[in-house]
Design a protein around this motif. Structure first.
Motif: not given
Ligand SMILES: [Zn+2]
Length: 243
Positions: A163-164, A170, A141, A135-138, A168
């Motif tokens: 953002s995902i 991050y 990170r 994911s873009r979140h990962t 939302q």
């Protein structure tokens, strides 16, 4: 002739490939360490007595259109030193991955390079194309963990949120729009965070940003003399990697 293990894991000389199975588009490689004895992670006394075993899964680089998952057979040892605070410890696989990671270091480094090169959504799409879907979140990170090399303060700065999905967010990407490279990944999209960055990086002349509210506030306080423009007239589709 080069052994298969040496071919697959050139930087892990102590690794043994036990089994290779295929489920759908994923290859599962069962590996273990060939070492008979391991040094305690705390006191460095050599331990040989095995307490228990477990399997640790690590996502690895894809291979010939297949996603690859390592099933690492980990031994937990009794420490042989009665004075040691650790009674048991798990053998590390430092050549393969950092402690508690869910992916190999080489996969993390490849994904970070993709994230630096392409930025948010395109990077997540590319990770799927190369059978290492994250994911873009990962990706964000991973980017935060890898040090961004010192770069000169950009003259033209792009401020973009990561953002995902809508609502939302991050983090905030700061991009040098003249060099087309990411200069910083801020952990949130608060005005104060952007303002603080601009305060310690004087010299930004033009700030190209989206979102009238928060970024405008941070940008005008942190760099009061800079000219503000609309992000989408400047932002490139691709960011150049920092290295
Ligand atoms: Zn010990």
């Amino acid at each position: 002739m080069l052994s298969l293990t040496a071919f697959l894991f050139p930087s892990c000389p102590d690794l043994l490939l036990e089994e290779m199975t295929c489920e759908g588009q994923t290859l599962f490689l069962t590996v273990r360490s060939s070492k008979q004895a391991v040094a305690c992670s705390v006191c460095e006394h050599i331990a040989v007595k095995v307490h228990s075993r477990y399997t640790r899964s690590l996502a690895d680089l894809s291979l010939m259109e297949y996603a690859v998952v390592l099933r690492v057979q980990v031994r937990r040892f009794f420490c042989s030193n009665p004075a040691c605070v650790r009674q048991t410890f798990a053998e590390p696989f430092a050549d393969l991955a950092v402690a508690h990671a869910r992916r190999t270091s080489r996969q993390a480094s490849r994904l970070s390079a993709i994230a630096k090169e392409l930025g948010g959504r395109p990077a997540a799409r590319e990770s799927e194309n190369v059978q290492m879907p994250v994911s873009r979140h990962t990706l964000l990170r991973l980017l935060r963990r890898c040090p961004v090399p010192e770069a000169p303060t950009p003259r033209v700065l792009g401020v973009d949120d990561w953002s995902i999905r809508k609502g939302q967010t991050y983090g905030t990407l700061l991009v040098d729009l003249e060099r087309h490279r990411i200069v910083e990944v801020l952990p949130d999209r608060e005005a104060q965070t952007l303002q603080a960055w601009l305060t310690v990086h004087p010299g930004v002349e033009i700030i190209s940003r989206d979102r009238a509210g928060t970024y405008a506030q941070g940008a005008s306080k942190g760099a009061p003399t800079a000219i503000h423009t609309n992000l989408h007239s400047h932002m490139p589709d691709r960011y150049e990697g920092s290295k």
